[in-house]
Each structure stands twice: as structure tokens, then as C-alpha cells.
Design a protein around this motif. Structure first.
Motif, PDB file in Angstrom:
ATOM      1  N   VAL A  82       0.863  -1.181   0.000  1.00  0.00           N
ATOM      2  CA  VAL A  82       0.000   0.000   0.000  1.00  0.00           C
ATOM      3  C   VAL A  82       0.902   1.235   0.000  1.00  0.00           C
ATOM      4  O   VAL A  82       1.906   1.283   0.727  1.00  0.00           O
ATOM      5  CB  VAL A  82      -0.925   0.000   1.225  1.00  0.00           C
ATOM      6  CG1 VAL A  82      -1.655   1.339   1.361  1.00  0.00           C
ATOM      7  CG2 VAL A  82      -1.933  -1.141   1.132  1.00  0.00           C
ATOM      8  N   TYR A  83       0.554   2.254  -0.819  1.00  0.00           N
ATOM      9  CA  TYR A  83       1.343   3.474  -0.926  1.00  0.00           C
ATOM     10  C   TYR A  83       0.526   4.676  -0.472  1.00  0.00           C
ATOM     11  O   TYR A  83      -0.607   4.881  -0.917  1.00  0.00           O
ATOM     12  CB  TYR A  83       1.797   3.700  -2.380  1.00  0.00           C
ATOM     13  CG  TYR A  83       2.840   2.734  -2.855  1.00  0.00           C
ATOM     14  CD1 TYR A  83       4.198   3.050  -2.788  1.00  0.00           C
ATOM     15  CD2 TYR A  83       2.479   1.488  -3.365  1.00  0.00           C
ATOM     16  CE1 TYR A  83       5.164   2.155  -3.219  1.00  0.00           C
ATOM     17  CE2 TYR A  83       3.444   0.591  -3.801  1.00  0.00           C
ATOM     18  CZ  TYR A  83       4.779   0.922  -3.727  1.00  0.00           C
ATOM     19  OH  TYR A  83       5.731   0.034  -4.152  1.00  0.00           O
ATOM     20  N   PHE A  84       1.118   5.484   0.408  1.00  0.00           N
ATOM     21  CA  PHE A  84       0.604   6.808   0.756  1.00  0.00           C
ATOM     22  C   PHE A  84       1.629   7.814   0.250  1.00  0.00           C
ATOM     23  O   PHE A  84       2.798   7.759   0.632  1.00  0.00           O
ATOM     24  CB  PHE A  84       0.454   6.973   2.265  1.00  0.00           C
ATOM     25  CG  PHE A  84      -0.683   6.208   2.879  1.00  0.00           C
ATOM     26  CD1 PHE A  84      -1.613   5.525   2.110  1.00  0.00           C
ATOM     27  CD2 PHE A  84      -0.848   6.186   4.258  1.00  0.00           C
ATOM     28  CE1 PHE A  84      -2.663   4.828   2.686  1.00  0.00           C
ATOM     29  CE2 PHE A  84      -1.892   5.486   4.847  1.00  0.00           C
ATOM     30  CZ  PHE A  84      -2.800   4.814   4.066  1.00  0.00           C
ATOM     31  N   ASP A  85       1.212   8.746  -0.574  1.00  0.00           N
ATOM     32  CA  ASP A  85       2.143   9.697  -1.167  1.00  0.00           C
ATOM     33  C   ASP A  85       1.512  11.081  -1.185  1.00  0.00           C
ATOM     34  O   ASP A  85       0.437  11.274  -1.753  1.00  0.00           O
ATOM     35  CB  ASP A  85       2.501   9.249  -2.593  1.00  0.00           C
ATOM     36  CG  ASP A  85       3.679   9.996  -3.182  1.00  0.00           C
ATOM     37  OD1 ASP A  85       3.593  11.230  -3.292  1.00  0.00           O
ATOM     38  OD2 ASP A  85       4.681   9.361  -3.529  1.00  0.00           O
ATOM     39  N   ASN A  86       2.192  12.053  -0.558  1.00  0.00           N
ATOM     40  CA  ASN A  86       1.718  13.441  -0.525  1.00  0.00           C
ATOM     41  C   ASN A  86       0.374  13.577   0.179  1.00  0.00           C
ATOM     42  O   ASN A  86      -0.557  14.229  -0.322  1.00  0.00           O
ATOM     43  CB  ASN A  86       1.623  14.023  -1.941  1.00  0.00           C
ATOM     44  CG  ASN A  86       2.882  14.756  -2.344  1.00  0.00           C
ATOM     45  OD1 ASN A  86       3.842  14.142  -2.798  1.00  0.00           O
ATOM     46  ND2 ASN A  86       2.889  16.064  -2.161  1.00  0.00           N
ATOM     47  N   LEU A  87       0.261  12.983   1.352  1.00  0.00           N
ATOM     48  CA  LEU A  87      -0.931  13.107   2.183  1.00  0.00           C
ATOM     49  C   LEU A  87      -0.564  13.802   3.485  1.00  0.00           C
ATOM     50  O   LEU A  87       0.588  13.797   3.913  1.00  0.00           O
ATOM     51  CB  LEU A  87      -1.521  11.729   2.494  1.00  0.00           C
ATOM     52  CG  LEU A  87      -1.758  10.774   1.318  1.00  0.00           C
ATOM     53  CD1 LEU A  87      -2.335   9.463   1.823  1.00  0.00           C
ATOM     54  CD2 LEU A  87      -2.669  11.395   0.274  1.00  0.00           C
ATOM     55  N   GLU A  88      -1.568  14.396   4.138  1.00  0.00           N
ATOM     56  CA  GLU A  88      -1.348  15.056   5.426  1.00  0.00           C
ATOM     57  C   GLU A  88      -2.411  14.585   6.413  1.00  0.00           C
ATOM     58  O   GLU A  88      -3.601  14.577   6.099  1.00  0.00           O
ATOM     59  CB  GLU A  88      -1.406  16.575   5.262  1.00  0.00           C
ATOM     60  CG  GLU A  88      -1.058  17.346   6.517  1.00  0.00           C
ATOM     61  CD  GLU A  88      -0.767  18.814   6.244  1.00  0.00           C
ATOM     62  OE1 GLU A  88      -0.829  19.615   7.195  1.00  0.00           O
ATOM     63  OE2 GLU A  88      -0.483  19.169   5.075  1.00  0.00           O
ATOM     64  N   PHE A  89      -1.953  14.197   7.598  1.00  0.00           N
ATOM     65  CA  PHE A  89      -2.845  13.781   8.684  1.00  0.00           C
ATOM     66  C   PHE A  89      -2.721  14.832   9.779  1.00  0.00           C
ATOM     67  O   PHE A  89      -1.660  14.953  10.409  1.00  0.00           O
ATOM     68  CB  PHE A  89      -2.447  12.404   9.208  1.00  0.00           C
ATOM     69  CG  PHE A  89      -2.527  11.312   8.169  1.00  0.00           C
ATOM     70  CD1 PHE A  89      -3.669  10.527   8.058  1.00  0.00           C
ATOM     71  CD2 PHE A  89      -1.478  11.092   7.288  1.00  0.00           C
ATOM     72  CE1 PHE A  89      -3.752   9.536   7.097  1.00  0.00           C
ATOM     73  CE2 PHE A  89      -1.546  10.099   6.322  1.00  0.00           C
ATOM     74  CZ  PHE A  89      -2.685   9.320   6.222  1.00  0.00           C
ATOM     75  N   ALA A  90      -3.779  15.611  10.004  1.00  0.00           N
ATOM     76  CA  ALA A  90      -3.647  16.785  10.861  1.00  0.00           C
ATOM     77  C   ALA A  90      -4.885  17.020  11.709  1.00  0.00           C
ATOM     78  O   ALA A  90      -6.011  16.753  11.289  1.00  0.00           O
ATOM     79  CB  ALA A  90      -3.375  18.023  10.004  1.00  0.00           C
ATOM     80  N   ASN A  91      -4.646  17.525  12.935  1.00  0.00           N
ATOM     81  CA  ASN A  91      -5.708  17.955  13.845  1.00  0.00           C
ATOM     82  C   ASN A  91      -6.712  16.852  14.149  1.00  0.00           C
ATOM     83  O   ASN A  91      -7.901  17.111  14.338  1.00  0.00           O
ATOM     84  CB  ASN A  91      -6.427  19.186  13.272  1.00  0.00           C
ATOM     85  CG  ASN A  91      -5.487  20.358  13.086  1.00  0.00           C
ATOM     86  OD1 ASN A  91      -4.772  20.750  14.002  1.00  0.00           O
ATOM     87  ND2 ASN A  91      -5.472  20.919  11.886  1.00  0.00           N
ATOM     88  N   CYS A  92      -6.226  15.630  14.203  1.00  0.00           N
ATOM     89  CA  CYS A  92      -7.098  14.508  14.567  1.00  0.00           C
ATOM     90  C   CYS A  92      -7.185  14.420  16.087  1.00  0.00           C
ATOM     91  O   CYS A  92      -6.162  14.444  16.771  1.00  0.00           O
ATOM     92  CB  CYS A  92      -6.546  13.201  14.010  1.00  0.00           C
ATOM     93  SG  CYS A  92      -6.448  13.168  12.204  1.00  0.00           S
TER      94      CYS A  92
END
Length: 328
Positions: free
Chosen positions: A117-127
Motif C-alpha cells: 500500500v502506498y501513501f504519497d503526498n498526504l497530510e494527517f492533521a488535527n485529529c
């Protein structure tokens, strides 16, 4: 800190480029309601549930995920799109869709390295996983590659970022983990599996709550294998990394700061770059290219009878979240 080993920079570029692309693209938008066959018919993010070998082009914007889901083997999630692009190389790698939630977002299963599985250019924020009593953003039981992603300003009960199972294999390159908080224990990553960091910055993450020998702001290596290349760990409290019995950890061209709080140095947040021996039966390889970082971003420190010399990382503007290194 200046790069000393161009090999790992090259390898990071290879990680990002050597991706076997799926033949059909699913277009995703924050307000998508369609079948994902085009930008005009963009689908919602949860349309990716359980899909195997799906390639998703994800439009910029905020995705407030109400519930997490299993992400099928071989799925590829790419940010960098404004919407309207017709070719992959038209994307802008400075653009990241932002994922926010109060739940575990993705569960990544399987153990086949050929179905990564590839995650590319993602942002995980304010969770805010604290409000729901949840522990982590990503549960990884298979193979995952995370490139050019940001994890920032998230909060959880035990592991604010990633849980790595014993059968998992994770590569994290060109990423930033900053200002994340756990209320009790395991920092931004709790690992039982195989994890490699390359060209990644891990700064200002906090483990809060009462005293706990497992508590760390940075990384908790419970078991398995972990390698660091060209990576910075700085200002994570009460410790940058905790390495337990049975873990094998290697550091190459990596910099780690001291850690301290109002009571001074927290010795249970082990910083092995400072020269400490392996603890609890763990195996640690510390390459000569590694350095110790000062707590002050601007000032190097000199060695004393009690301390070793430390280099300032010299981030551009850490107070405002710019952790790029200056050219000095």
C-alpha cells in the motif's frame, strides 16, 4: 546537519519512483458523490474501502473521516492534485489533501511485499482521537510505503500515529512528524515489525500523563527491526526513542537530541546517540556518522565533564513549523 551519504538520498528517490501504477484511476474529492471515473464524477474517500490494487488521485481539501476502514492490498493513495489533471506528472507535490478524524483511519492488512500500500503526498492533521478514546491513525499488518507525508497536531491515547504489527513492513521517506501528543504511552509509532525511516524529521512530539516506563514522545520499538537513515529526532519529550528487549535498531547519518522537561533529563526516554549502551537485551548499531543535537535550535554546545558536545540542528523556523534545515 548536512547530508553525508548521497546513497540514501538516491534510494529515497527510487522509493518514490519505483511504483507499479494501476491501470484505472479512481478520482477522489472532499465533496465527491460520483463513481470516481473522472474529476467531474469524483467519489468520496470511503469508496476506497476494501478495494485491492486501487489507484486513487486525491484532490486537495479537507477530508473529515467519520469512520475508519480496511484499505485493500496494493492500494495507492496519491495527493498533489488540484482537480482537472489528466496525467500523473501534472500533479504538484507541494499540495497535500488533509485527513482529519477522531477514529483510526486506515487498517492495512496482508503480508505480501508485492502488494504494498502506498501513501504519497498526504497530510494527517488535527485529529482528536482522545475524545473517542482511540489509540492510533494507522494500523499496519502488511506492507506500507509512506512518502512525502505530514503527521501534525494530532492527539491520541496511546499511539498517535502508526501501529506496526509483527508481520508488517513499513518504509517512511521524506516525511514530517510534529506536534503530536499521546496521553499516556507510545508516541508517534509503536513497532513490533520492520520499519525503515529515510530523510524524515521527527520533532516536538509529546508523551503526556503520569510517569510510565513505556511513555515516550517519539518512537517506541517494542520488538522487530528498525533502521534510520538521514533522519532527525529532536525535542520529543519525555524521550526520542525507547528500545525494548528483542528489538534490533540501526542508526546511519542520523541526529538525535537530548530530551528534558521541567524536572530535567528524563532518563527513561533513551537517547542512544548520546553513547548509552544497549538496554534490555536489544541490539543497537550506531554508525559513526550519527551526531547528538543540542536542545537550542541556534547554538552548538561544548563538551563538559558531564555532557558531550552537541550540534544545533538550525531549522529555518521551528516555532512556526518550518523544519527545513538552513544551508549553513
Amino acid at each position: 546537519m548536512k547530508a553525508k551519504n548521497l546513497l540514501f538520498v538516491f534510494l529515497t528517490a527510487v522509493f518514490a519512483l519505483c511504483v507499479t501504477r494501476a491501470s484505472a484511476v479512481i478520482y477522489i474529492a472532499p465533496d465527491g458523490t460520483g463513481d470516481g471515473s473522472s474529476w467531474e464524477n469524483a467519489a468520496p474517500i470511503d469508496s476506497l474501502k476494501s478495494k485491492v490494487d486501487a489507484e486513487a488521485w486525491i484532490k486537495e481539501g479537507t477530508y473529515n473521516m467519520k469512520a475508519g476502514f480496511y484499505l485493500g492490498q496494493g492500494a495507492r493513495l496519491y495527493g498533489g492534485f488540484k482537480g482537472g489533471e489528466t496525467a500523473f506528472d501534472q500533479r504538484d507535490i507541494k499540495i497535500r489533501p488533509v485527513f482529519t478524524s477522531n477514529c483510526t483511519m486506515f487498517s492495512i492488512g496482508g503480508n505480501s511485499t508485492s502488494r504494498t500500500v502506498y501513501f504519497d503526498n498526504l497530510e494527517f492533521a488535527n485529529c482528536d482521537l482522545l475524545s473517542a478514546g482511540n489509540r492510533m491513525l494507522l494500523e499496519v499488518y502488511g506492507s506500507l510505503q509512506i512518502n512525502n507525508c505530514i503527521f501534525r497536531d494530532n492527539a491520541a491515547t496511546e499511539t498517535v500515529g502508526i501501529y506496526s504489527d509483527a508481520k508488517s513492513s513499513i518504509t517512511i521517506s521524506n516525511c514530517l512528524f510534529t506536534r503530536n501528543k499521546v496521553s499516556s504511552k507510545f508516541g508517534i509509532l509503536r513497532s513490533h515489525g520492520s520499519v525503515t525511516f529515510c530523510n524524515t524529521t521527527i520533532v516536538d512530539n509529546v508523551g503526556e500523563g503520569d510517569f510510565d516506563w513505556n511513555r515516550v514522545g517519539g518512537i517506541y520499538v517494542l520488538a522487530g527491526n528498525m533502521r534510520f537513515y538521514n533522519t532527525i529526532m529532536w525535542g520529543n519529550t519525555p524521550g526520542n526513542i525507547r528500545i525494548d528487549a528483542g528489538a534490533n535498531v540501526e542508526f546511519y547519518n542520523t541526529a538525535i537530541s537530548e530530551t528534558e522537561n521541567d524536572n530535567g533529563r528524563n532518563t527513561w526516554g533513551y537517547d542512544y546517540v548520546a553513547g548509552e549502551a544497549a538496554k534490555d537485551g536489544s541490539t543497537i548499531v550506531l554508525d559513526a556518522s550519527c551526531i547528538k543535537l543540542a536542545l537550542d535550535n541556534n547554538t552548538d554546545t561544548e563538551a563538559t565533564e558531564e555532557t558531550t558536545a552537541a550540534k544545533a540542528p538550525k531549522f529555518v523556523d521551528p516555532e512556526n513549523g518550518d523544519y527545513h534545515l538552513t544551508a549553513e
